[in-house]
Design a protein around this motif. Structure first.
Motif, PDB file in Angstrom:
ATOM      1  N   ILE A 143       0.818  -1.212   0.000  1.00 57.17           N
ATOM      2  CA  ILE A 143       0.000   0.000   0.000  1.00 57.17           C
ATOM      3  C   ILE A 143       0.851   1.262   0.000  1.00 57.17           C
ATOM      4  N   PRO A 144       1.873   1.392   0.864  1.00 56.76           N
ATOM      5  CA  PRO A 144       2.649   2.643   0.850  1.00 56.76           C
ATOM      6  C   PRO A 144       3.304   2.938  -0.493  1.00 56.76           C
ATOM      7  N   ASP A 145       3.879   1.930  -1.149  1.00 58.71           N
ATOM      8  CA  ASP A 145       4.532   2.166  -2.439  1.00 58.71           C
ATOM      9  C   ASP A 145       3.538   2.627  -3.497  1.00 58.71           C
ATOM     10  N   ASN A 146       2.373   2.003  -3.533  1.00 64.86           N
ATOM     11  CA  ASN A 146       1.363   2.413  -4.508  1.00 64.86           C
ATOM     12  C   ASN A 146       0.841   3.811  -4.224  1.00 64.86           C
ATOM     13  N   VAL A 147       0.705   4.153  -2.956  1.00 68.47           N
ATOM     14  CA  VAL A 147       0.246   5.499  -2.601  1.00 68.47           C
ATOM     15  C   VAL A 147       1.281   6.544  -3.003  1.00 68.47           C
ATOM     16  N   LEU A 148       2.547   6.259  -2.746  1.00 70.28           N
ATOM     17  CA  LEU A 148       3.596   7.202  -3.136  1.00 70.28           C
ATOM     18  C   LEU A 148       3.600   7.411  -4.648  1.00 70.28           C
ATOM     19  N   GLY A 149       3.273   6.357  -5.411  1.00 67.81           N
ATOM     20  CA  GLY A 149       3.226   6.488  -6.862  1.00 67.81           C
ATOM     21  C   GLY A 149       2.153   7.447  -7.337  1.00 67.81           C
ATOM     22  N   ILE A 150       0.950   7.332  -6.777  1.00 73.10           N
ATOM     23  CA  ILE A 150      -0.129   8.219  -7.239  1.00 73.10           C
ATOM     24  C   ILE A 150       0.016   9.627  -6.656  1.00 73.10           C
ATOM     25  N   VAL A 151       0.615   9.763  -5.471  1.00 66.32           N
ATOM     26  CA  VAL A 151       0.889  11.108  -4.942  1.00 66.32           C
ATOM     27  C   VAL A 151       1.939  11.798  -5.804  1.00 66.32           C
ATOM     28  N   TYR A 152       2.913  11.035  -6.278  1.00 62.21           N
ATOM     29  CA  TYR A 152       3.913  11.569  -7.211  1.00 62.21           C
ATOM     30  C   TYR A 152       3.240  12.099  -8.479  1.00 62.21           C
ATOM     31  N   GLY A 153       2.300  11.330  -9.026  1.00 64.53           N
ATOM     32  CA  GLY A 153       1.578  11.787 -10.211  1.00 64.53           C
ATOM     33  C   GLY A 153       0.713  13.000  -9.938  1.00 64.53           C
ATOM     34  N   GLN A 154       0.095  13.071  -8.743  1.00 60.95           N
ATOM     35  CA  GLN A 154      -0.743  14.219  -8.417  1.00 60.95           C
ATOM     36  C   GLN A 154       0.095  15.478  -8.221  1.00 60.95           C
ATOM     37  N   THR A 155       1.287  15.336  -7.644  1.00 63.66           N
ATOM     38  CA  THR A 155       2.169  16.498  -7.498  1.00 63.66           C
ATOM     39  C   THR A 155       2.580  17.041  -8.861  1.00 63.66           C
ATOM     40  N   ILE A 156       2.850  16.157  -9.806  1.00 62.13           N
ATOM     41  CA  ILE A 156       3.149  16.589 -11.177  1.00 62.13           C
ATOM     42  C   ILE A 156       1.969  17.371 -11.751  1.00 62.13           C
ATOM     43  N   CYS A 157       0.765  16.909 -11.494  1.00 62.73           N
ATOM     44  CA  CYS A 157      -0.436  17.582 -12.009  1.00 62.73           C
ATOM     45  C   CYS A 157      -0.583  18.976 -11.418  1.00 62.73           C
TER      46      CYS A 157
END
Length: 726
Positions: free
Chosen positions: A540-554
């Protein structure tokens, strides 16, 4: 003796009043001096109250409340319920049907003695509440992915379900951000461009700007190779650069309607401020709910053990394998708690030499962590510089693979850094001698910093290249116009490439790593190496960090690429279905599970950190870096923020004075002092509530000890009675 014991129970119950604040108690001295039975003086609660008698009596002089032995908790509850019948629904109270009916009769009786106006207000309020409840019930059926998330919750528990709920939240957030930008920026342009309304574009000629600063060569003419369109689609160059996807398309100063002129530069800036403020408020609102639950669950170690044993089961689980996994997760949590207790005891028994040794080792290992981070940041910096210097070559001078590699070099280096550094951090943390829980939190914190800081390093590297000139002065345009004639569009292209490459990596890992790994584990079970490798864990933490990374880019890229939130919405929708299929068919849940409340708070906390990091480069680019003079709505302004003072200057003089007063130091200093006083008040209130919680927990602990003591006395009395009868 049995009769006296039986009579002791009511007295003991009367002596223990649950959920009563001890600071507001006034204890009669006769109540202590003449107890109904001698052994009641041996009750743990009686002894504790007797020890605090002096303190309590001194507090009684300040508070006139009195604790009576005949007070009943049920009568207090009934009184509180009847007082709140006007504001709360009876269904909210944990009472049986007969009690609720009796309370409803009381409510109807009270209605008869009200005036017609009060009765109308009461009926209107009840009707409105019923309407709101029905509306919420109907809208819950329209909730996005409702059945899918419920199915995931039933099969894999609330921890994994919280990840997919968080992903749904990001889809809705990006959709709202896109609607804000569409309504404020895109819609007026589309209405004018396609002649839907009687409006026209307003173009104000640039003043005091050198003609060289307005040159913007979008694309070169000549032979176009077949793969150029594919490269343009992946990199945002070529035909995509001229579309409304990027900042450079909005090179107009306003839209003139029949009755007013729409200020597009102001709307463009306000849309950015609006989506950042909306994201902040929405995240804070959702995180406060999780923070309340975490604050309530900050129990002592003994209570933590009891909660895990007696209340740790997830009743949403219906799958046998997930039930076994939950059993293993609870065992892991208990082992982790015991390990933390062992480490606390070990810390308490450490000598000075051991303490110096472990802190020296941690200092050395943290220096290694900083060195790894510095190496990754420098690699990203060099890759960005190399890519920016070589991407200006003509396409016909490079082969397809070389061109694509140059364009995506920063994205590739960032992805490799995000892949390698967590493994290094996981190895280092084992030598730092922390507790298991703190190891997980510290590793996640380092990975969060790594993932989000890489984006900031990329943006600041681009900013340094934009504002620096090699062989000529930047005073003419204020930025490197030769390499970056429309630097906002090129920053938007970098964010676009990061978004697309992140989606490609997620799809590639799922299709070409997780799926073949599942096939090998399933059909090559005889190989010990493959069985040791095992299925991919759904961490769960790794997957969450992945989508937070994408949201920060957005968040960073939405200013430079207004349609990037729409792309992020589609991306997260694709990720939802890909991760759902991967969870069900190719991955196994991680044995280290998260509670839903802890997960939600952790997800939103990481997302809030990403938002704060996104605001920093956006603020610098809008306030410090000169805006492009060849493209965009801010060609007539030195910086993007300059549109705000210019708009304020068009206000009436009284309104200008008000705005200047609100932004002056004379208003800021008193406002800051008032905010500090309010903050200190709430801090003191929170401290008082915390002390109340501590006292109530002490009372509950004393209640349990009293019960054990009385049961022991009853057992002794029954034993004596049997001995006498024998």
């Amino acid at each position: 003796m049995s009769e006296s014991s039986a009579n002791a129970l009511p007295a003991g119950r009367r002596g223990r009043q649950p959920f009563v604040h001890q600071d507001s108690l006034s204890l009669d001295s006769s109540y202590f001096s003449s107890p109904p039975m001698n052994f009641l003086q041996e009750l743990p609660s009686y002894r504790s109250i007797a020890r605090k008698r002096t303190t309590i009596l001194s507090r009684d002089k300040q508070s006139d409340t009195l604790l009576k032995p005949t007070d009943s908790y049920s009568s207090q509850l009934e009184g509180g319920i009847t007082e709140n019948l006007n504001s709360q629904s009876i269904r909210k109270y944990a009472l049986n049907i007969s009690e609720k009916r009796r309370l409803r009769d009381i409510q109807e009786t009270q209605m008869k003695y009200l005036s017609e106006w009060d009765q109308w207000k009461r009926y209107s309020s009840n009707s409105w509440k019923r309407f709101v409840e029905k509306a919420r019930e109907m809208t819950s059926h329209l909730e996005l992915w409702r059945e899918d998330i419920r199915s995931i919750e039933g099969k894999f528990g609330t921890g994994i379900q919280s990840y997919f709920s968080f992903l749904r939240f990001l889809v809705l957030l990006n959709l709202v951000i896109f609607l804000i930008i569409f309504m404020l920026v895109l819609l007026p342009m589309l209405l004018t461009k396609y002649k839907i309304t009687n409006s026209s574009f307003v173009l104000i000629p640039s003043k005091d700007i050198d003609i060289q600063c307005t040159v913007y060569p979008i694309s070169s003419s000549g032979l176009i190779y077949f793969y150029s369109y594919f490269i343009d689609l992946l990199s945002g160059t070529g035909f995509l650069e001229e579309t409304c996807l990027f900042y450079g398309h909005y090179t107009i100063d306003g839209v003139k309607f029949q009755t007013f002129t729409y200020d597009l530069p102001l709307a463009y800036l306000l849309s950015t401020i609006a989506y950042l403020a909306l994201s902040l408020l929405w995240i804070v609102k959702r995180s406060v709910e999780g923070f309340k639950i975490n604050l309530i669950r900050s129990e002592e170690h003994f209570q933590s053990y009891c909660n895990k044993i007696f209340a740790g089961w997830d009743f949403c689980i219906t799958n046998r394998s997930m039930a076994d996994l939950k059993h293993g997760s609870l065992r892991y949590e208990l082992r982790a708690d015991l390990e933390e207790e062992r480490i606390r005891q070990k810390i308490a028994e450490r000598t000075s030499e051991e303490t110096i040794r472990i802190y020296s080792l941690r200092l050395f290992l943290n220096c290694i962590v900083l060195a790894v981070l510095a190496a990754c940041f420098y690699a990203i910096y060099r890759a960005t510089i190399f890519s920016q210097e070589h991407m200006k070559k003509e396409i016909d001078k490079m082969v397809f693979g070389e061109n694509l590699l140059i364009l995506y070099l920063p994205s590739i280096v960032i992805t490799l850094a995000n892949f390698v550094t967590p493994m290094i951090f996981a190895k280092i943390i084992h030598y730092e001698d922390y507790s298991p829980g703190f190891e997980i939190r510290l590793t996640i914190l380092r990975c969060v910093f790594m993932r989000l800081a890489t984006i900031c390093v990329l943006v600041f590297t681009l900013g340094s290249k934009i504002t620096s000139c090699d062989n000529y002065s930047c005073e003419l345009c204020g930025y490197n116009q030769k390499l970056y004639p429309c630097w906002e569009t090129q920053v938007g292209q970098e964010m676009y490439k990061l978004m697309i490459f992140d989606l490609i990596i997620i799809l590639a890992v799922t299709l070409f790593v997780d799926f073949p790994r599942k096939l090998l584990v399933t059909y090559c079970s005889s190989s010990k190496l493959i069985q040791c490798w095992g299925q991919q864990e759904f961490a769960i933490p790794d997957n969450v960090l992945g989508i937070v990374y994408g949201q920060t880019i957005c968040w960073i890229g939405a200013f430079f690429s207004p349609l990037l939130p729409a792309i992020a919405t589609l991306k997260f929708i694709i990720i939802f279905y890909v991760k759902e299929v991967s969870l069900i068919y190719t991955c196994r849940p991680s044995p280290r599970q998260f509670r839903a409340s802890n997960s939600n708070f952790f997800f939103l906390l990481v997302l809030l950190i990403g938002l704060c990091l996104a605001i920093i480069p956006l603020t610098i680019s809008m306030a410090r870096i000169p805006s492009s003079k060849a493209c965009g709505p801010f060609t007539n302004f030195n910086t993007t923020w300059e549109v705000i003072p210019k708009t304020v200057s068009t206000f009436p003089s009284s309104l200008q004075s008000l705005v200047h007063g609100l932004t002056s130091e004379a208003f800021a200093v008193p406002f800051f002092m008032i905010i500090c006083l309010i903050m200190f008040y709430f801090i003191a209130l929170a401290g008082a509530h915390k002390r109340v919680v501590v006292q109530l927990r002490e009372q509950l602990s004393l209640e349990s000890r009293d019960k054990r003591y009385l049961i022991q006395k009853l057992t002794e009395a029954q034993r004596e009675m049997r001995n006498r009868l024998d």
